[in-house]
Design a protein around this motif. Structure first.
Motif, mmCIF file in Angstrom:
data_model
loop_
_atom_site.group_PDB
_atom_site.id
_atom_site.type_symbol
_atom_site.label_atom_id
_atom_site.label_comp_id
_atom_site.label_asym_id
_atom_site.label_seq_id
_atom_site.Cartn_x
_atom_site.Cartn_y
_atom_site.Cartn_z
ATOM 1 N N TYR A 1 1.531 9.775 -4.604
ATOM 2 C CA TYR A 1 2.052 9.602 -3.242
ATOM 3 C C TYR A 1 1.955 10.907 -2.454
ATOM 4 O O TYR A 1 1.647 10.880 -1.257
ATOM 5 C CB TYR A 1 3.493 9.073 -3.229
ATOM 6 C CG TYR A 1 3.838 8.651 -1.826
ATOM 7 C CD1 TYR A 1 3.428 7.403 -1.360
ATOM 8 C CD2 TYR A 1 4.474 9.514 -0.952
ATOM 9 C CE1 TYR A 1 3.667 7.029 -0.042
ATOM 10 C CE2 TYR A 1 4.710 9.152 0.357
ATOM 11 C CZ TYR A 1 4.314 7.913 0.811
ATOM 12 O OH TYR A 1 4.535 7.557 2.122
ATOM 13 N N ASN B 1 -7.197 3.749 4.231
ATOM 14 C CA ASN B 1 -6.122 3.775 5.212
ATOM 15 C C ASN B 1 -6.467 4.645 6.411
ATOM 16 O O ASN B 1 -6.084 4.322 7.533
ATOM 17 C CB ASN B 1 -4.802 4.191 4.570
ATOM 18 C CG ASN B 1 -4.149 3.027 3.874
ATOM 19 O OD1 ASN B 1 -3.468 2.235 4.495
ATOM 20 N ND2 ASN B 1 -4.397 2.890 2.579
ATOM 21 N N SER C 1 -6.281 -1.560 6.289
ATOM 22 C CA SER C 1 -5.025 -1.808 5.580
ATOM 23 C C SER C 1 -4.565 -3.244 5.818
ATOM 24 O O SER C 1 -3.410 -3.503 6.093
ATOM 25 C CB SER C 1 -3.959 -0.814 6.037
ATOM 26 O OG SER C 1 -3.824 -0.850 7.437
ATOM 27 N N SER D 1 -3.259 -6.839 5.437
ATOM 28 C CA SER D 1 -2.260 -7.434 4.542
ATOM 29 C C SER D 1 -2.856 -8.556 3.702
ATOM 30 O O SER D 1 -2.466 -8.744 2.553
ATOM 31 C CB SER D 1 -1.060 -7.942 5.346
ATOM 32 O OG SER D 1 -1.474 -8.905 6.288
ATOM 33 N N ASP E 1 -1.845 -3.324 2.764
ATOM 34 C CA ASP E 1 -0.917 -2.872 3.789
ATOM 35 C C ASP E 1 0.264 -2.063 3.255
ATOM 36 O O ASP E 1 1.021 -1.500 4.022
ATOM 37 C CB ASP E 1 -0.390 -4.065 4.597
ATOM 38 C CG ASP E 1 0.316 -5.089 3.717
ATOM 39 O OD1 ASP E 1 -0.065 -5.228 2.547
ATOM 40 O OD2 ASP E 1 1.231 -5.757 4.230
ATOM 41 N N ASN E 2 0.405 -1.979 1.946
ATOM 42 C CA ASN E 2 1.539 -1.274 1.384
ATOM 43 C C ASN E 2 1.067 -0.275 0.326
ATOM 44 O O ASN E 2 0.922 -0.622 -0.856
ATOM 45 C CB ASN E 2 2.528 -2.272 0.776
ATOM 46 C CG ASN E 2 3.820 -1.629 0.347
ATOM 47 O OD1 ASN E 2 3.862 -0.457 0.004
ATOM 48 N ND2 ASN E 2 4.881 -2.420 0.355
ATOM 49 N N PRO E 3 0.820 0.976 0.720
ATOM 50 C CA PRO E 3 0.329 1.961 -0.248
ATOM 51 C C PRO E 3 1.299 2.191 -1.403
ATOM 52 O O PRO E 3 0.873 2.435 -2.523
ATOM 53 C CB PRO E 3 0.133 3.235 0.577
ATOM 54 C CG PRO E 3 0.748 2.986 1.883
ATOM 55 C CD PRO E 3 0.950 1.529 2.063
ATOM 56 N N ASN E 4 2.592 2.090 -1.142
ATOM 57 C CA ASN E 4 3.577 2.268 -2.224
ATOM 58 C C ASN E 4 3.369 1.224 -3.314
ATOM 59 O O ASN E 4 3.368 1.545 -4.507
ATOM 60 C CB ASN E 4 5.008 2.155 -1.674
ATOM 61 C CG ASN E 4 5.325 3.253 -0.698
ATOM 62 O OD1 ASN E 4 5.051 4.413 -0.966
ATOM 63 N ND2 ASN E 4 5.888 2.895 0.432
ATOM 64 N N ARG E 5 3.187 -0.015 -2.906
ATOM 65 C CA ARG E 5 2.982 -1.103 -3.870
ATOM 66 C C ARG E 5 1.642 -0.937 -4.595
ATOM 67 O O ARG E 5 1.538 -1.170 -5.796
ATOM 68 C CB ARG E 5 3.060 -2.456 -3.165
ATOM 69 C CG ARG E 5 3.093 -3.627 -4.131
ATOM 70 C CD ARG E 5 3.381 -4.962 -3.465
ATOM 71 N NE ARG E 5 2.467 -5.216 -2.353
ATOM 72 C CZ ARG E 5 2.865 -5.544 -1.114
ATOM 73 N NH1 ARG E 5 4.130 -5.687 -0.832
ATOM 74 N NH2 ARG E 5 1.978 -5.742 -0.160
#
Length: 184
Positions: free
Chosen positions: A85, A157, A162, A164, A169-173
């Motif tokens: 991250y 990104n 990105s 969905s 759309d969710n880099p954390n996931r």
């Protein structure tokens, strides 16, 4: 490092942030700092030399960020997540600088400090993976795979891919899911 050289680096960083790498010219930088052409070239032999100094500083910043965020993490999964991250965050927040670091091919002979700084981060991540121990591949292979993943994620990104519907759309996931592939 003398004040003028440090100020040249600082102003160039600002110009990169505002205009991009292609917007940098030694002539404009000299005007901005009220320096003659010869004064500019006393500090940096050319634009590439100046950009190399900035790139070396970027690697120092990224290394410092990674070390700082990981120093008190003992959980192996959280450690690798923090590394990935931090890389991602740096790349997204500093896109032009990230491109200087990872898209430009720097000559190892002319700019060994850039090579050693980049290799230093790789070795640090590899050492973290050696300590983790419960990974599918060797620490070197896992580090290379992590690099490929995170650089790809930053590039996608940055290019605003990105979507969905693709799960982008969710880099954390995505980082968390990627770690499922790394660990045994």
């Amino acid at each position: 490092m003398n004040d003028t050289k440090q100020k040249l680096i600082h102003i160039t960083r600002q110009m990169i942030d505002q205009q991009g790498i292609d917007g940098i010219s030694m002539r404009e930088l000299g005007k901005e700092m009220n320096l003659s052409r010869s004064a500019m070239y006393r500090h940096f032999k050319n634009k590439e030399d100046l950009l190399a100094a900035i790139t070396a500083g970027n690697f120092e910043t990224l290394t410092s960020n990674i070390r700082e965020v990981t120093e008190n993490i003992s959980d192996s999964r959280k450690l690798l997540y923090a590394i990935l991250y931090t890389y991602y965050d740096f790349g997204i927040k500093n896109q032009e600088h990230y491109h200087l670091m990872f898209r430009k091919q720097w000559d190892k002979e002319l700019y060994p400090d850039i090579y050693y700084s980049a290799f230093g981060i790789f070795k640090f991540v590899e050492e973290c993976l050696e300590k983790v121990g419960n990974i599918r591949k060797s620490p070197t292979q896992s580090t290379a795979i992590m690099y490929a993943f995170i650089h790809g994620l930053v590039e996608l990104n940055s290019a605003q891919h990105s979507e969905s519907e693709k799960g982008m759309d969710n880099p954390n996931r995505l980082i968390d899911s990627f770690l499922d592939l790394i660990f045994i």
